[in-house]
Design a protein around this motif. Structure first.
Motif, short mmCIF file in Angstrom:
data_model
loop_
_atom_site.label_atom_id
_atom_site.label_comp_id
_atom_site.label_asym_id
_atom_site.label_seq_id
_atom_site.Cartn_x
_atom_site.Cartn_y
_atom_site.Cartn_z
N ASP A 173 -4.99 -47.65 -10.73
CA ASP A 173 -5.04 -47.90 -9.28
C ASP A 173 -5.47 -49.34 -8.99
O ASP A 173 -4.92 -49.99 -8.08
CB ASP A 173 -6.03 -46.93 -8.62
CG ASP A 173 -5.52 -45.50 -8.63
OD1 ASP A 173 -4.31 -45.31 -8.85
OD2 ASP A 173 -6.33 -44.58 -8.43
N ALA A 183 -2.52 -51.67 -9.85
CA ALA A 183 -1.48 -51.54 -8.83
C ALA A 183 -1.87 -52.26 -7.54
O ALA A 183 -1.03 -52.88 -6.88
CB ALA A 183 -1.22 -50.06 -8.55
N ALA A 184 -3.15 -52.21 -7.21
CA ALA A 184 -3.62 -52.90 -6.00
C ALA A 184 -3.48 -54.41 -6.16
O ALA A 184 -3.13 -55.11 -5.20
CB ALA A 184 -5.08 -52.53 -5.73
N LYS A 185 -3.77 -54.91 -7.35
CA LYS A 185 -3.61 -56.35 -7.62
C LYS A 185 -2.15 -56.77 -7.43
O LYS A 185 -1.85 -57.81 -6.82
CB LYS A 185 -4.07 -56.68 -9.03
CG LYS A 185 -5.57 -56.79 -9.22
CD LYS A 185 -5.89 -57.28 -10.62
CE LYS A 185 -7.38 -57.60 -10.79
NZ LYS A 185 -8.21 -56.42 -10.71
N VAL A 186 -1.24 -55.95 -7.95
CA VAL A 186 0.19 -56.26 -7.82
C VAL A 186 0.59 -56.29 -6.35
O VAL A 186 1.26 -57.22 -5.89
CB VAL A 186 1.04 -55.22 -8.58
CG1 VAL A 186 2.53 -55.40 -8.25
CG2 VAL A 186 0.83 -55.36 -10.09
N GLU A 187 0.17 -55.29 -5.60
CA GLU A 187 0.53 -55.21 -4.18
C GLU A 187 -0.01 -56.38 -3.39
O GLU A 187 0.67 -56.93 -2.51
CB GLU A 187 0.00 -53.90 -3.60
CG GLU A 187 0.45 -53.65 -2.17
CD GLU A 187 0.01 -52.29 -1.65
OE1 GLU A 187 0.20 -52.04 -0.45
OE2 GLU A 187 -0.52 -51.50 -2.46
N ARG A 188 -1.23 -56.83 -3.73
CA ARG A 188 -1.83 -57.94 -2.98
C ARG A 188 -1.18 -59.28 -3.28
O ARG A 188 -1.34 -60.23 -2.50
CB ARG A 188 -3.33 -58.03 -3.30
CG ARG A 188 -4.18 -56.95 -2.67
CD ARG A 188 -5.65 -57.34 -2.67
NE ARG A 188 -6.15 -57.60 -4.01
CZ ARG A 188 -6.71 -56.68 -4.79
NH1 ARG A 188 -6.82 -55.42 -4.36
NH2 ARG A 188 -7.16 -56.98 -5.99
N HIS A 189 -0.45 -59.38 -4.39
CA HIS A 189 0.08 -60.68 -4.79
C HIS A 189 1.61 -60.76 -4.77
O HIS A 189 2.19 -61.69 -5.34
CB HIS A 189 -0.44 -61.03 -6.19
CG HIS A 189 -1.91 -61.33 -6.22
ND1 HIS A 189 -2.86 -60.34 -6.30
CD2 HIS A 189 -2.60 -62.50 -6.14
CE1 HIS A 189 -4.06 -60.87 -6.29
NE2 HIS A 189 -3.94 -62.17 -6.18
N THR A 190 2.28 -59.82 -4.11
CA THR A 190 3.74 -59.90 -4.01
C THR A 190 4.18 -61.13 -3.21
O THR A 190 5.23 -61.71 -3.49
CB THR A 190 4.31 -58.63 -3.36
OG1 THR A 190 3.64 -58.39 -2.10
CG2 THR A 190 4.12 -57.42 -4.26
N ASP A 191 3.39 -61.53 -2.22
CA ASP A 191 3.73 -62.73 -1.45
C ASP A 191 3.68 -63.97 -2.34
O ASP A 191 4.43 -64.93 -2.12
CB ASP A 191 2.78 -62.91 -0.26
CG ASP A 191 3.06 -61.92 0.86
OD1 ASP A 191 4.15 -61.31 0.85
OD2 ASP A 191 2.19 -61.75 1.73
N ASN A 217 8.33 -60.44 -10.22
CA ASN A 217 7.62 -59.17 -10.02
C ASN A 217 7.34 -58.48 -11.34
O ASN A 217 6.28 -57.87 -11.52
CB ASN A 217 8.43 -58.26 -9.09
CG ASN A 217 8.34 -58.68 -7.63
OD1 ASN A 217 7.31 -59.17 -7.19
ND2 ASN A 217 9.42 -58.50 -6.89
N VAL A 267 3.54 -57.61 -12.79
CA VAL A 267 3.08 -56.32 -13.32
C VAL A 267 2.46 -56.50 -14.70
O VAL A 267 1.38 -55.97 -15.00
CB VAL A 267 4.25 -55.31 -13.39
CG1 VAL A 267 3.83 -54.05 -14.15
CG2 VAL A 267 4.71 -54.93 -11.98
#
Length: 236
Positions: free
Chosen positions: A7, A10-18, A44, A48
């Motif tokens: 979790d 996954a949060a790190k990935v979501e925060r850094h998509t920009d 991307n 990951v």
């Protein structure tokens, strides 16, 4: 198949998509052989992998850690897409080496902050100037060997290359020749033979970060020697 992300990962990935999107646009503007969407896809995947491999106890922030690896993955993808294109390869080399310098500088800054060290405004300005000097020197090194400038220009006219000072380039390579053998070999491997830091890390059984640090230290040494001789590859 890779194990699923935790979790936290996954949060790190979501925060850094920009961050991936921003880097993809920057690379696409520099080397227009892959679309932004294609570069984002590569980035991307690298993001990951970064989340999976990042050590939270590291002094470097995740953003710094991921930035280097995301952009490096994009540059590798472009390199594979454009084999044998000399001008394109030089552009990629400039991207890779200057990005390594930026990433190393960011990691150094993170380390200083983690240790409680705070720079004054004058120190921050001088640090930025030194980074500009190193980046300018990296660009100079990525051009054809100064001893072969006239032939290179005749073979492949390049407006950017024509603006570079051939005399300064020759002086720079004379300084490279004075380096210690291992340092000399590293510079030649990157700027003459077109080896990537990733390839050198595998060959020398070390990390990309170690190669990046060695590269930055060598450029720092070269810029100081150039300034000591009252010339510099670029004005800050």
């Amino acid at each position: 198949m890779s194990p699923p992300l935790s979790d936290e990962q996954a949060a790190k990935v979501e925060r850094h998509t920009d961050l991936v999107r921003k880097i993809a646009r920057q690379v696409a503007r520099k080397v227009a052989v892959m679309s932004v969407d294609e570069l984002e896809s590569v980035g991307n995947e690298a993001l990951v992998r970064s989340a999976m491999r990042y050590d939270p106890s590291s002094r470097a922030s995740f953003a710094t850690y991921a930035h280097y690896r995301v952009r490096g993955a994009m540059i590798d993808a472009v390199r594979k897409r454009t084999p044998g294109r000399r001008k394109q390869q030089r552009a990629l080399q400039r991207l890779a080496t200057t990005q390594a310098l930026l990433s190393q500088a960011a990691e150094d800054q993170d380390a200083r902050r983690a240790s409680g060290h705070r720079q004054t405004l004058e120190q921050r300005v001088e640090t930025a100037r030194e980074l500009v000097r190193r980046a300018a020197l990296a660009v100079r090194l990525s051009e054809p060997d100064g001893r072969l400038v006239e032939r290179a220009v005749a073979d492949e006219p390049d407006p950017e290359q024509l603006l570079l000072d051939a005399d300064a380039r020759s002086r720079l390579w004379a300084l490279v020749d004075e380096l210690e053998p291992q340092q000399h070999q590293l510079i030649k491997a990157i700027y003459i033979h077109g080896r990537t830091m990733k390839e050198l890390a595998v060959e020398l059984d070390t990390s990309i970060a170690t190669i990046s640090r060695r590269h930055a230290k060598i450029l720092d040494r070269l810029t100081k020697r150039a300034r000591a001789q009252d010339w510099s590859p670029a004005r800050p």
